[in-house]
Design an enzyme around this catalytic site. Structure first.
Site, PDB file in Angstrom:
ATOM      1  N   LYS A  33     -26.654 -11.462  31.144  1.00  0.00           N
ATOM      2  CA  LYS A  33     -27.345 -11.158  32.537  1.00  0.00           C
ATOM      3  C   LYS A  33     -28.837 -11.209  32.319  1.00  0.00           C
ATOM      4  CE  LYS A  33     -26.951  -6.345  31.966  1.00  0.00           C
ATOM      5  NZ  LYS A  33     -26.282  -5.021  32.416  1.00  0.00           N
ATOM      6  N   ARG A 126     -21.884   5.886  37.296  1.00  0.00           N
ATOM      7  CA  ARG A 126     -22.808   4.541  38.032  1.00  0.00           C
ATOM      8  C   ARG A 126     -21.909   3.839  38.659  1.00  0.00           C
ATOM      9  NH1 ARG A 126     -26.167   0.984  33.985  1.00  0.00           N
ATOM     10  NH2 ARG A 126     -24.089   0.082  33.307  1.00  0.00           N
ATOM     11  N   TYR A 243     -62.463  -4.463  31.830  1.00  0.00           N
ATOM     12  CA  TYR A 243     -62.533  -3.696  33.199  1.00  0.00           C
ATOM     13  C   TYR A 243     -62.822  -2.029  32.888  1.00  0.00           C
ATOM     14  CZ  TYR A 243     -61.033  -7.172  36.243  1.00  0.00           C
ATOM     15  OH  TYR A 243     -61.033  -8.715  36.859  1.00  0.00           O
ATOM     16  N   MET A 291     -54.684  -9.060  34.112  1.00  0.00           N
ATOM     17  CA  MET A 291     -53.512  -9.764  34.744  1.00  0.00           C
ATOM     18  C   MET A 291     -53.261 -10.906  33.932  1.00  0.00           C
ATOM     19  SD  MET A 291     -53.112 -11.345  38.406  1.00  0.00           S
ATOM     20  CE  MET A 291     -52.949  -9.889  39.260  1.00  0.00           C
TER      21      MET A 291
END
Length: 346
Positions: A33, A126, A243, A291
Site C-alpha cells: 500500500k 481502529r 531563510y 522547499m
C-alpha cells in the site's frame, strides 16, 4: 531530471522477503500500500512476485486497480469502498475486499458470490468488527475466505497484549477451522508462529526499516536516498545561512547546496540538526531547509564537488535514526518522499 533520487536494492528486497518466508509456517504475502511504502508499488510487487509472492495487500481500490494488471496473485483491499456497488466493483476486478464493519458485512451477505476477507478487531480499536460482536451464524451467510486481525504491539515482542489478542482471535477462528487466517505484520511474523496465521503480511520490514522498537533491525537496507550538489560556496565567518539566518557561521566555511527540500519529503524539522553523508563523512545541515533545496556544511569534505550525490539515508545513515531525529519513524519517512524523487531499481 531530478536532483533527488531513491535507489532501491532489489537483491536486498528479495533477501528481506526470504527472511520472512524462512520464519513463517505458512504463506507470506506483502503489503504494498501507499505506493509500496513510497518505493513504487508496481516494480516492488513484480520483484516480490518473482520471489514467489502471490498475495498482495493494498489500502484502497484505486491502488488495487493500478496494481492489478501487473501481478497474477490475489490482491486484498484493506479499506474498500463502503457501499454495495464499491464492494461489487472491488470483486469484479479480481480483488478481495476486507470487510471492516457490521454494515459492510450485511452488504456482503446479500452478495454471496463475492469473496471477502473479514477483519476481526481484537483490541486495536481502529477498523474491524469487535471480536465480541462476531456472530457465527451471520458469517456463514457470507463468502468469507480469510479471517484477519492486526496486532497493536507486535513491535514490542514482550508486550503481554500480543498474547491477549491471539487468544481473542482464537475464540473466532476456532468456530471456522476451514477459513484461512492472517495475523502477522513484519514484527508479528518474526515474533513466532502463533503471531503469523496462515498468511503473514509483512510490510515495513520488506523495505529495510526496523519493524521493532525494542530490538535491533534484522532486515537488510533496501533504500538509499540521495541528493545532488547544485553549488558549493565559501561563506565568511559571521555570515547567516538560509531563510531567517538561523545559522551563523562561526568561521569561514564551505557550504554545499543540494537539490532536496521539504517539498520532496525532507522534514523541515531537521533544519540545523540533520545530516547528510558523502562516503563515511557526515555533513551537517546548516540553516532552514527550503522547499527545493538545503544547505550542508562540507568544510571537512574537500573532495566533494558540484554534481556529486550525498546520502540522506541508506547504508551510512540509517533511515530509522534519521526518522528518530525528526521525531518520526521509518514508515513516515519512506511514504513521505515526494513525486519529484526519482526511483531507481538496481
Amino acid at each position: 531530471m531530478s536532483f533527488v533520487r531513491m535507489r532501491v536494492d532489489q537483491a536486498a528486497l528479495a533477501k528481506n522477503y526470504r527472511l520472512f518466508t524462512e520464519q513463517a509456517i505458512g504463506e507470506v504475502g506483502a503489503v504494498v500500500k501507499a505506493n509500496g511504502y513510497g518505493l513504487g508499488s508496481i516494480p516492488i510487487a513484480k520483484s516480490l512476485q518473482a520471489e514467489g509472492c502471490q498475495a498482495f495487500f493494498v489500502a484502497t481500490l484505486p491502488e488495487a486497480l493500478e496494481l492489478r494488471p501487473h501481478v497474477n496473485g490475489t490482491i486484498y483491499v484493506f479499506e474498500p469502498p463502503l457501499d454495495e456497488e464499491g464492494l461489487a466493483l472491488t470483486s469484479a476486478t479480481g480483488c478481495i475486499p476486507v470487510v471492516n464493519s457490521q454494515a459492510q458485512l450485511a452488504r456482503a451477505q446479500e452478495m454471496p458470490n463475492i469473496r471477502i476477507a473479514l477483519h476481526v478487531d481484537t483490541g486495536m480499536e481502529r477498523l474491524g468488527i469487535p471480536y465480541q460482536a462476531i456472530n457465527a451464524e451471520a458469517l456463514q451467510a457470507a463468502n468469507v475466505t480469510l479471517l484477519l486481525t492486526h496486532l497493536a504491539c507486535a513491535d514490542r515482542p514482550d508486550d503481554p497484549f500480543n498474547v491477549t489478542q491471539i487468544e481473542r482471535f482464537a475464540t473466532i477462528t476456532a468456530q471456522f477451522p476451514d477459513i484461512r487466517t492472517s495475523i502477522g505484520n513484519s514484527a508479528g511474523t518474526l515474533n513466532g508462529p502463533q503471531f503469523q496465521g496462515d498468511l503473514a503480511r509483512p510490510g515495513i520490514g520488506l523495505y529495510g526499516a526496523n519493524p521493532f522498537t525494542t530490538l535491533e533491525n534484522p532486515t537488510a537496507t533496501v533504500v538509499t536516498c540521495e541528493a545532488q550538489v547544485l553549488d558549493i560556496r565559501a561563506v565568511a565567518a559571521g555570515s547567516g545561512i538560509g531563510y531567517g539566518r538561523t545559522y551563523i557561521a562561526p568561521e569561514t566555511a564551505r557550504i554545499a547546496i543540494v537539490g532536496f527540500g521539504y517539498a520532496d519529503g525532507l522534514p523541515r524539522v531537521l533544519s540545523n540538526i540533520g545530516k547528510f553523508a558523502f562516503g563515511e563523512t557526515l555533513l551537517p545541515i546548516r540553516g532552514y531547509i527550503s522547499m527545493d533545496m538545503t544547505q550542508i556544511e562540507v568544510t571537512n569534505c574537500p573532495e566533494l564537488k558540484v554534481g556529486d550525490w550525498v546520502e540522506f539515508f541508506g547504508k551510512t545513515i540509517d533511515c530509522d535514526e534519521v526518522a528518530k531525529t525528526a521525531n518520526s519513524f521509518g514508515y513516515e519517512f519512506l511514504t513521505g518522499l515526494g513525486k519529484r524523487v526519482e526511483r531507481l531499481y538496481v
